[in-house]
Design an enzyme around this catalytic site. Sequence first.
Site, short mmCIF file in Angstrom:
data_model
loop_
_atom_site.label_atom_id
_atom_site.label_comp_id
_atom_site.label_asym_id
_atom_site.label_seq_id
_atom_site.Cartn_x
_atom_site.Cartn_y
_atom_site.Cartn_z
N ASP A 82 1.38 11.01 0.75
CA ASP A 82 1.14 11.72 1.95
C ASP A 82 -0.18 11.20 2.52
OD1 ASP A 82 2.38 13.41 4.32
OD2 ASP A 82 0.50 14.51 3.75
N HIS A 131 10.38 14.44 1.26
CA HIS A 131 9.14 13.89 1.41
C HIS A 131 8.43 14.36 0.11
CE1 HIS A 131 5.39 13.11 3.27
NE2 HIS A 131 5.07 14.49 3.03
#
Length: 301
Positions: free
Chosen positions: A110, A278
């Site tokens: 991320d 994610h």
Amino acid sequence: MNAAELMAGLSPHRVSVDDGVELHAWVGGQGPALLLVHGHPQTSVIWHRLVPTLARHFTLVVPDLRGYGDSCKPAGDADHANYSKRRMARDLLRLMQQLGHERFSVLAHDRGARVAHRLAMDHGQAVQRLVLLDIAPTLSMYEQTNQDFARAYWHWFFLIQPAPLPERLIEADAAAYVRDVMGGRSAGLAPFDPRALEEYTRCLALPGAAHGMCEDYRASAGIDLEHERQDRDQGRRMAMPLLVLWGEQGVVHRCFQPLQEWQRLADDVRGQPLPCGHYIAEEAPQALLDVALPFLQGKSA
């Protein structure tokens, strides 16, 4: 105590990397150096499920980025350069150098993967192998933004609003921000260790944390895009082996073509989706290790 329990076997360090800026990092293990870099709205403890295995093969350095966790949270500046990925990458390079590692591999997720991208572009001689989790290049994602992406990644557009609006709203209930942002993804909150969630909340509630996080995103919507356009215009590419992994249940998989995007920026790229959303390191740690560990050891073709 939550962080110490989760990161058992590693020891906490505080290292000066810039004028008045110190990074908090967990360090331990044995073998060649491996830098692990977290994302939003989290801290270094995202790696807690991988640490026991990775520490048997690598000397781990697991920092909190500037503005996050227990690292320093300097004020932003007019062009947000204080939180540019270039500045944050330099932090990580100096951290590794201070700990005696001139060359090292990187596993990053991320926001941390965006810093790792810049680290590899600006200081490629230091990065041996690179693993990026669940991102496409920032410039590609902004240039290809559509309604589906904007709805799913609403925080990209909320956090870049002028200070102090987003800071004030986050500071009003940091626990709700963590819970709603992380729980709003495909897997909900079920994959997360409650101690990790408590640590993310504790750190986001620290003075300056909301501002640092917002400045990270403001930089990515401005100065970071300038740097990526310069890379593109100058034909700059990453030469080290690159592995890109993303969650097949996530937004990056649905809205972008991450492997193709990274092939435009690097010479030696491979990648695949993993069976998760994610938060790969917490949702699918074994699947991640199965692919990333051989690559980081130089065993995968």
